[in-house]
Design a protein around this motif. Structure first.
Motif, PDB file in Angstrom:
ATOM      1  N   ASN A  49      46.763 -32.454 -45.626  1.00 27.25           N
ATOM      2  CA  ASN A  49      46.916 -33.051 -44.289  1.00 27.25           C
ATOM      3  C   ASN A  49      47.277 -32.005 -43.242  1.00 27.25           C
ATOM      4  O   ASN A  49      46.815 -32.071 -42.095  1.00 27.25           O
ATOM      5  N   GLU A  50      48.095 -31.030 -43.629  1.00 30.25           N
ATOM      6  CA  GLU A  50      48.484 -29.954 -42.712  1.00 30.25           C
ATOM      7  C   GLU A  50      47.257 -29.150 -42.278  1.00 30.25           C
ATOM      8  O   GLU A  50      47.080 -28.832 -41.105  1.00 30.25           O
ATOM      9  N   VAL A  51      46.408 -28.818 -43.242  1.00 25.34           N
ATOM     10  CA  VAL A  51      45.178 -28.087 -42.916  1.00 25.34           C
ATOM     11  C   VAL A  51      44.290 -28.941 -42.019  1.00 25.34           C
ATOM     12  O   VAL A  51      43.748 -28.461 -41.018  1.00 25.34           O
ATOM     13  N   ASP A  52      44.164 -30.214 -42.347  1.00 25.19           N
ATOM     14  CA  ASP A  52      43.342 -31.126 -41.550  1.00 25.19           C
ATOM     15  C   ASP A  52      43.847 -31.203 -40.100  1.00 25.19           C
ATOM     16  O   ASP A  52      43.067 -31.097 -39.161  1.00 25.19           O
ATOM     17  N   GLU A  53      45.144 -31.348 -39.936  1.00 25.73           N
ATOM     18  CA  GLU A  53      45.712 -31.439 -38.591  1.00 25.73           C
ATOM     19  C   GLU A  53      45.566 -30.128 -37.816  1.00 25.73           C
ATOM     20  O   GLU A  53      45.400 -30.133 -36.595  1.00 25.73           O
ATOM     21  N   THR A  54      45.610 -29.022 -38.518  1.00 29.81           N
ATOM     22  CA  THR A  54      45.454 -27.717 -37.877  1.00 29.81           C
ATOM     23  C   THR A  54      44.075 -27.587 -37.238  1.00 29.81           C
ATOM     24  O   THR A  54      43.921 -26.931 -36.203  1.00 29.81           O
ATOM     25  N   LEU A  55      43.084 -28.233 -37.830  1.00 29.43           N
ATOM     26  CA  LEU A  55      41.730 -28.161 -37.280  1.00 29.43           C
ATOM     27  C   LEU A  55      41.669 -28.701 -35.846  1.00 29.43           C
ATOM     28  O   LEU A  55      40.817 -28.274 -35.072  1.00 29.43           O
ATOM     29  N   ASP A  56      42.575 -29.603 -35.489  1.00 29.17           N
ATOM     30  CA  ASP A  56      42.589 -30.148 -34.128  1.00 29.17           C
ATOM     31  C   ASP A  56      42.934 -29.092 -33.089  1.00 29.17           C
ATOM     32  O   ASP A  56      42.689 -29.286 -31.897  1.00 29.17           O
ATOM     33  N   PHE A  57      43.505 -27.976 -33.524  1.00 35.06           N
ATOM     34  CA  PHE A  57      43.951 -26.948 -32.588  1.00 35.06           C
ATOM     35  C   PHE A  57      43.140 -25.664 -32.672  1.00 35.06           C
ATOM     36  O   PHE A  57      43.512 -24.660 -32.075  1.00 35.06           O
ATOM     37  N   CYS A  58      42.044 -25.689 -33.418  1.00 34.46           N
ATOM     38  CA  CYS A  58      41.209 -24.496 -33.581  1.00 34.46           C
ATOM     39  C   CYS A  58      40.216 -24.413 -32.439  1.00 34.46           C
ATOM     40  O   CYS A  58      39.290 -25.216 -32.343  1.00 34.46           O
ATOM     41  N   SER A  59      40.404 -23.423 -31.600  1.00 31.58           N
ATOM     42  CA  SER A  59      39.497 -23.278 -30.450  1.00 31.58           C
ATOM     43  C   SER A  59      38.401 -22.255 -30.702  1.00 31.58           C
ATOM     44  O   SER A  59      37.494 -22.115 -29.884  1.00 31.58           O
ATOM     45  N   LEU A  60      38.458 -21.549 -31.812  1.00 34.71           N
ATOM     46  CA  LEU A  60      37.489 -20.497 -32.075  1.00 34.71           C
ATOM     47  C   LEU A  60      36.362 -20.923 -33.003  1.00 34.71           C
ATOM     48  O   LEU A  60      35.497 -20.116 -33.325  1.00 34.71           O
ATOM     49  N   ILE A  61      36.368 -22.184 -33.418  1.00 31.71           N
ATOM     50  CA  ILE A  61      35.277 -22.680 -34.261  1.00 31.71           C
ATOM     51  C   ILE A  61      34.649 -23.898 -33.586  1.00 31.71           C
ATOM     52  O   ILE A  61      35.281 -24.566 -32.776  1.00 31.71           O
ATOM     53  N   ASP A  64      31.019 -28.716 -34.982  1.00 34.12           N
ATOM     54  CA  ASP A  64      30.254 -28.897 -36.221  1.00 34.12           C
ATOM     55  C   ASP A  64      30.971 -28.240 -37.403  1.00 34.12           C
ATOM     56  O   ASP A  64      30.991 -28.787 -38.514  1.00 34.12           O
ATOM     57  N   ASP A  65      31.560 -27.057 -37.171  1.00 28.88           N
ATOM     58  CA  ASP A  65      32.311 -26.392 -38.234  1.00 28.88           C
ATOM     59  C   ASP A  65      33.524 -27.226 -38.636  1.00 28.88           C
ATOM     60  O   ASP A  65      33.837 -27.364 -39.823  1.00 28.88           O
ATOM     61  N   ILE A  66      34.194 -27.791 -37.653  1.00 30.65           N
ATOM     62  CA  ILE A  66      35.359 -28.633 -37.937  1.00 30.65           C
ATOM     63  C   ILE A  66      34.951 -29.834 -38.777  1.00 30.65           C
ATOM     64  O   ILE A  66      35.626 -30.192 -39.745  1.00 30.65           O
ATOM     65  N   LYS A  67      33.826 -30.445 -38.431  1.00 30.78           N
ATOM     66  CA  LYS A  67      33.340 -31.576 -39.222  1.00 30.78           C
ATOM     67  C   LYS A  67      33.055 -31.146 -40.659  1.00 30.78           C
ATOM     68  O   LYS A  67      33.377 -31.866 -41.613  1.00 30.78           O
ATOM     69  N   GLU A  68      32.442 -29.970 -40.807  1.00 32.90           N
ATOM     70  CA  GLU A  68      32.135 -29.462 -42.150  1.00 32.90           C
ATOM     71  C   GLU A  68      33.414 -29.184 -42.927  1.00 32.90           C
ATOM     72  O   GLU A  68      33.527 -29.528 -44.109  1.00 32.90           O
ATOM     73  N   PHE A  69      34.404 -28.577 -42.283  1.00 33.63           N
ATOM     74  CA  PHE A  69      35.684 -28.318 -42.951  1.00 33.63           C
ATOM     75  C   PHE A  69      36.344 -29.621 -43.380  1.00 33.63           C
ATOM     76  O   PHE A  69      36.940 -29.698 -44.451  1.00 33.63           O
ATOM     77  N   ARG A  70      36.243 -30.633 -42.547  1.00 34.99           N
ATOM     78  CA  ARG A  70      36.859 -31.917 -42.908  1.00 34.99           C
ATOM     79  C   ARG A  70      36.141 -32.562 -44.089  1.00 34.99           C
ATOM     80  O   ARG A  70      36.781 -33.210 -44.928  1.00 34.99           O
ATOM     81  N   LEU A  71      34.842 -32.389 -44.171  1.00 35.65           N
ATOM     82  CA  LEU A  71      34.115 -32.884 -45.349  1.00 35.65           C
ATOM     83  C   LEU A  71      34.601 -32.163 -46.611  1.00 35.65           C
ATOM     84  O   LEU A  71      34.789 -32.785 -47.664  1.00 35.65           O
ATOM     85  N   ILE A  72      34.801 -30.863 -46.487  1.00 32.01           N
ATOM     86  CA  ILE A  72      35.298 -30.081 -47.624  1.00 32.01           C
ATOM     87  C   ILE A  72      36.702 -30.533 -48.003  1.00 32.01           C
ATOM     88  O   ILE A  72      37.014 -30.696 -49.191  1.00 32.01           O
ATOM     89  N   LEU A  73      37.559 -30.745 -47.008  1.00 37.44           N
ATOM     90  CA  LEU A  73      38.915 -31.225 -47.291  1.00 37.44           C
ATOM     91  C   LEU A  73      38.892 -32.580 -47.977  1.00 37.44           C
ATOM     92  O   LEU A  73      39.672 -32.828 -48.909  1.00 37.44           O
ATOM     93  N   ASN A  74      38.018 -33.457 -47.550  1.00 41.35           N
ATOM     94  CA  ASN A  74      37.901 -34.764 -48.204  1.00 41.35           C
ATOM     95  C   ASN A  74      37.433 -34.613 -49.647  1.00 41.35           C
ATOM     96  O   ASN A  74      37.889 -35.330 -50.535  1.00 41.35           O
ATOM     97  N   ASP A  75      36.532 -33.656 -49.874  1.00 40.79           N
ATOM     98  CA  ASP A  75      36.074 -33.388 -51.235  1.00 40.79           C
ATOM     99  C   ASP A  75      37.236 -32.872 -52.089  1.00 40.79           C
ATOM    100  O   ASP A  75      37.418 -33.302 -53.231  1.00 40.79           O
TER     101      ASP A  75
END
Length: 94
Positions: A49-61, A64-75
Motif C-alpha cells: 500500500n505504501e508503494v501504491d500511495e507513493t505513485l500518487d506523488f511521482c511526477s517523473l513518470i 500510463d507507467d503508473i497504471k502499469e506499476f499498479r497492475l504489477i502491484l496488484n499482481d
C-alpha cells in the motif's frame, strides 16, 4: 520509512538469505519460517500500500507507467495472498 516496514524487510531478507545460502532438503521447511511469513501479512500489505500511495506523488513518470506499476502491484498482492493461502493449507500456524 516506517519502522514496521523496515523490520518486515529485515525479516524477509533473513529468510531469503537463509534459503539462498543455507541449503536444506527440499522436503523440509521449518514451521517457524512459515509462521514468520503468516505473522507478517499486515506488514506486507502495508508495504504494498505504501508503494501504491507513493505513485500518487511521482511526477517523473507517465500516467500510463503508473497504471502499469499498479497492475504489477496488484499482481504482487494476489500472488502474496495465494502464497499465504497455500502456507495455511500446508502448515497451520496455530
Amino acid at each position: 520509512m516506517p519502522k514496521i516496514i523496515r523490520d518486515f524487510g529485515f525479516k524477509m531478507k533473513h529468510l531469503r538469505e537463509k534459503y539462498d545460502y543455507d541449503p536444506i532438503p527440499s522436503n523440509f521447511f521449518p514451521k517457524e519460517d512459515f509462521n514468520i511469513i503468516l505473522e507478517n501479512k499486515p506488514s506486507a500489505e502495508l508495504l504494498i500500500n505504501e508503494v501504491d500511495e507513493t505513485l500518487d506523488f511521482c511526477s517523473l513518470i507517465t500516467d500510463d507507467d503508473i497504471k502499469e506499476f499498479r497492475l504489477i502491484l496488484n499482481d504482487i498482492r494476489n500472488k502474496h495472498n495465494n502464497l499465504l493461502a497455500e502456507i495455511e493449507k500446508m502448515s497451520p500456524h496455530k
